[in-house]
Write a protein that holds these residues in place. Structure first.
Motif, PDB file in Angstrom:
ATOM      1  N   VAL A  31       0.847  -1.188   0.000  1.00  0.00           N
ATOM      2  CA  VAL A  31       0.000   0.000   0.000  1.00  0.00           C
ATOM      3  C   VAL A  31       0.886   1.243   0.000  1.00  0.00           C
ATOM      4  CG1 VAL A  31      -0.224   0.122   2.531  1.00  0.00           C
ATOM      5  CG2 VAL A  31      -2.007   1.093   1.077  1.00  0.00           C
ATOM      6  N   GLU A  32       0.440   2.258  -0.725  1.00  0.00           N
ATOM      7  CA  GLU A  32       1.096   3.559  -0.712  1.00  0.00           C
ATOM      8  C   GLU A  32       0.072   4.559  -0.209  1.00  0.00           C
ATOM      9  OE1 GLU A  32       3.420   6.724  -3.604  1.00  0.00           O
ATOM     10  OE2 GLU A  32       2.487   4.958  -4.482  1.00  0.00           O
ATOM     11  N   ARG A  33       0.476   5.402   0.726  1.00  0.00           N
ATOM     12  CA  ARG A  33      -0.438   6.380   1.316  1.00  0.00           C
ATOM     13  C   ARG A  33       0.096   7.794   1.106  1.00  0.00           C
ATOM     14  NH1 ARG A  33      -3.821   3.432   4.597  1.00  0.00           N
ATOM     15  NH2 ARG A  33      -3.022   1.401   5.206  1.00  0.00           N
ATOM     16  N   LEU A  34      -0.842   8.726   1.014  1.00  0.00           N
ATOM     17  CA  LEU A  34      -0.517  10.141   0.922  1.00  0.00           C
ATOM     18  C   LEU A  34      -1.425  10.850   1.910  1.00  0.00           C
ATOM     19  CD1 LEU A  34       1.137  12.302  -0.537  1.00  0.00           C
ATOM     20  CD2 LEU A  34      -0.684  12.444  -2.219  1.00  0.00           C
ATOM     21  N   ALA A  35      -0.832  11.522   2.870  1.00  0.00           N
ATOM     22  CA  ALA A  35      -1.588  12.191   3.932  1.00  0.00           C
ATOM     23  C   ALA A  35      -2.532  11.213   4.629  1.00  0.00           C
ATOM     24  CB  ALA A  35      -2.353  13.389   3.375  1.00  0.00           C
ATOM     25  N   TYR A  53      -4.511  -4.648  -8.976  1.00  0.00           N
ATOM     26  CA  TYR A  53      -3.793  -3.371  -8.975  1.00  0.00           C
ATOM     27  C   TYR A  53      -4.840  -2.272  -8.910  1.00  0.00           C
ATOM     28  CZ  TYR A  53      -0.815   0.431 -10.717  1.00  0.00           C
ATOM     29  OH  TYR A  53      -0.118   1.612 -10.852  1.00  0.00           O
ATOM     30  N   ARG A  54      -4.717  -1.360  -7.938  1.00  0.00           N
ATOM     31  CA  ARG A  54      -5.664  -0.244  -7.820  1.00  0.00           C
ATOM     32  C   ARG A  54      -4.926   1.022  -7.427  1.00  0.00           C
ATOM     33  NH1 ARG A  54     -11.204  -1.404  -4.983  1.00  0.00           N
ATOM     34  NH2 ARG A  54     -11.977  -0.281  -6.765  1.00  0.00           N
ATOM     35  N   GLU A  55      -5.386   2.155  -7.997  1.00  0.00           N
ATOM     36  CA  GLU A  55      -4.886   3.484  -7.637  1.00  0.00           C
ATOM     37  C   GLU A  55      -6.084   4.383  -7.378  1.00  0.00           C
ATOM     38  OE1 GLU A  55      -2.553   5.208 -10.738  1.00  0.00           O
ATOM     39  OE2 GLU A  55      -1.056   3.637 -10.697  1.00  0.00           O
ATOM     40  N   TRP A  56      -5.904   5.357  -6.466  1.00  0.00           N
ATOM     41  CA  TRP A  56      -6.944   6.335  -6.172  1.00  0.00           C
ATOM     42  C   TRP A  56      -6.375   7.738  -6.256  1.00  0.00           C
ATOM     43  CZ3 TRP A  56      -6.052   1.914  -3.399  1.00  0.00           C
ATOM     44  CH2 TRP A  56      -7.086   0.981  -3.357  1.00  0.00           C
ATOM     45  N   TYR A  57      -7.239   8.689  -6.619  1.00  0.00           N
ATOM     46  CA  TYR A  57      -6.879  10.103  -6.526  1.00  0.00           C
ATOM     47  C   TYR A  57      -6.891  10.499  -5.055  1.00  0.00           C
ATOM     48  CZ  TYR A  57      -7.389  10.659 -11.571  1.00  0.00           C
ATOM     49  OH  TYR A  57      -7.228  10.563 -12.921  1.00  0.00           O
ATOM     50  N   ARG A  58      -6.335  11.660  -4.749  1.00  0.00           N
ATOM     51  CA  ARG A  58      -6.260  12.128  -3.360  1.00  0.00           C
ATOM     52  C   ARG A  58      -7.633  12.236  -2.703  1.00  0.00           C
ATOM     53  NH1 ARG A  58      -2.074  17.069  -3.135  1.00  0.00           N
ATOM     54  NH2 ARG A  58      -1.196  16.121  -1.295  1.00  0.00           N
TER      55      ARG A  58
END
Length: 122
Positions: A31-35, A53-58
């Motif tokens: 997992v990669e996290r931002l804020a 594989y999944r990506e999300w916008y902020r």
């Protein structure tokens, strides 16, 4: 399934581009996290992207979703514009090595590019 954070001090990328954890090719989810919010969740096998594989916008909207097979996009893979409109749909062979189709749309949903492999292309 085991899950680690991409920012963990034990995570590294090897010379062969495999994801390593504590010096060994990693198997499990990363997992990669931002804020504090997840921006990606990727499954690995022996250090290669292999599985969901999944990506999300902020803001939490889905950015990309598909399957990977030993580092290659496998089957259907989709990307969305920030407004939620589908931006791209790609279809690859199950092993990910042969693209079969690709379709793109602008932020209003209008087609901008499209191609599909025909049997004569093989």
């Amino acid at each position: 399934m085991r899950r680690i954070d991409i920012d963990d001090d034990e995570v590294d990328i090897g010379f062969d581009h495999r994801l390593l954890y504590a010096g060994q090719p990693y198997t499990g989810e990363v997992v990669e996290r931002l804020a504090g919010r997840p921006v990606s969740l990727v499954t690995y096998t022996d250090g290669l992207k292999d599985g969901p594989y999944r990506e999300w916008y902020r803001d939490g909207r889905l950015r990309a979703e598909g399957m990977m097979h030993m580092g290659f996009m496998s089957g259907e893979f989709k990307r969305w514009h920030p407004n939620g409109v589908l931006a791209k749909r790609m279809v690859n062979s199950e092993d990910g090595k042969a693209p079969a189709a690709e379709h793109e749309w602008d932020e209003e949903g209008r087609p901008t590019r499209s191609w599909e492999r025909t049997s004569r292309d093989q």
